[in-house]
Design a protein around this motif. Structure first.
Motif: not given
Length: 442
Positions: A392-403
């Protein structure tokens, strides 16, 4: 040569002509000479001219015992002129520069009361402008700083306007004496420990004795530099045009730039574009700290670089630059029971979560990624979450807070990602509204 003190009212009206349709003119009123003259001028003009409603604003910093009597003086002046007065008491956060701390507190108060379509008027004059230029020059400021004080800028919901920048202090003194005005003399103005007082009392007398037109020339230079800054801003807008194109993760709602639109520019144009983009978000770095941009730009493709700035951090991910501030810099609280999924769930330091459609049966819990998670997809079987996020190409800094939505130990859905957000399991989707990264500094 014209007699400047004679036509001072008409010069003031000319400077304020673009702002005559404002609902209110608020006058920053310290009680000193400059603001007393400005207030008297406007109150007098209002008797014969159709002006916006006038209101005075006194900010009480509480830094000197003698200042406790200043609100009463300001109230007496305003009562005499028929202008309502608002007194705001502020707390000054003491730091390395008392001058700057007091100014920051004052302008924060100004922003808080300046409403939509209001205009806040302050009484800085020609010598103030020259002092600002010299002070910033001694601190090594660039073009933006050496442009000194703008005649107008946004503040709060309206505008801050300085209509006396082309007026000398001598003209203000002549007007005050002619009309018998009373004003406050701030004893701190004699303290040469403050940089501006030193410049005013030690530096400028020598400059003007040797070069009588020094102040006028310096103000002219500031105007030239302001014009140069306007051209640099126009160039920045051109350079940022492609870089501001949205990424595939627009739902993040975060300020971002496409990196490839910047890296082909010269280093000077890169810095110019970034200064323009960062200006509403944070205090800009000085020259010594721009090495942080070089490190961020030149880091390896698989690195996770970030550049710490005064009010946040600039991250690089998914070939974009991302501005993170506020809640984005705090670790969100995990493992939250969601007992009523028919209503939005407030996530501490992480925005809001809701189920669009008919929520799955519970009990439900919201967690964040720890590593090793597996999501079952009806058409693909059990899939490793890390690989799905990579796809999905989710930026790395988002992955730890993606619900992540769980039922017991079963991972049901990942918010906001098509195909992973619950739609494959039923007629519902998990939607996350991330926290805002806007600091509102403009």
């Amino acid at each position: 040569m014209r007699q400047p003190d004679i036509d001072l009212p008409s010069r003031l009206l000319e400077a304020l002509s673009p702002w005559r349709t404002a609902q209110t003119w608020r006058i920053g009123f310290s009680g000193g000479l400059d603001s007393t003259v400005l207030l008297h001028l406007l109150a007098t003009l209002a008797k014969t001219r159709p002006l916006p409603r006038l209101a005075a604003l006194h900010v009480h910093h509480g830094l000197q015992a003698v200042a406790d009597g200043w609100p009463a003086h300001c109230q007496a002046v305003c009562d005499e002129l028929g202008v309502p007065l608002q007194v705001i008491r502020v707390s000054v956060q003491l730091g390395a520069s008392l001058e700057r701390a007091a100014r920051d507190a004052r302008y924060l108060a100004f922003a808080g009361v300046t409403q939509l379509h209001d205009v806040l008027l302050t009484a800085q004059h020609r010598e103030d402008q020259a002092e600002t230029l010299l002070f910033r020059l001694l601190r090594g400021a660039g073009v933006r700083g050496l442009a000194a004080m703008p005649a107008q800028r946004e503040v709060g919901g309206g505008y801050l306007v300085r209509p006396l920048l082309d007026v000398s202090r001598a003209e203000l003194e002549r007007y005050a004496h002619k009309h018998g005005l009373r004003w406050i003399e701030d004893p701190s103005n004699a303290d040469q420990q403050f940089s501006r007082n030193f410049l005013r009392q030690q530096t400028f007398p020598g400059l003007t004795e040797r070069w009588p037109q020094a102040v006028t020339s310096m103000v002219r230079s500031a105007a030239h530099l302001r014009e140069a800054q306007e051209l640099l801003d126009e160039l920045a807008e051109v350079d940022l045009d492609d870089a501001l194109a949205h990424s595939r993760h627009v739902w993040l709602g975060m300020p971002s730039l496409a990196l490839d639109a910047l890296i082909d520019l010269s280093p000077a144009r890169q810095r110019n574009a970034l200064r323009h983009w960062l200006a509403p978000l944070t205090r800009l770095p000085d020259s010594d700290h721009w090495a942080g941009w070089d490190d961020l730009r030149d880091a390896a493709h698989d690195a996770r670089p970030k550049w710490r700035l005064a009010e946040g951090e600039l991250h690089r991910a998914d070939e974009h630059l991302w501005w993170l501030s506020g809640s984005w810099l705090r670790q969100p609280l995990a493992d939250i029971a969601w007992n009523c999924p028919s209503r939005p769930l407030e996530l501490p330091d992480n925005g809001e979560l809701l189920v669009v459609g008919e929520a799955p049966a519970g009990p439900l819990q919201v967690r964040y990624r720890q590593g090793g998670e597996v999501l079952h997809l009806p058409d693909r079987g059990h899939r490793d979450l890390k690989r799905l996020l990579n796809e999905s190409g989710v930026p790395w800094f988002v992955r730890g807070r993606l619900p992540l939505l769980y039922r017991g130990e079963e991972l049901l859905a990942v918010a906001n990602l098509p195909g992973l957000d619950g739609g494959a399991l039923g007629d519902w989707h998990l939607h996350w509204q991330p926290p805002s990264s806007d600091q509102g500094l403009s």
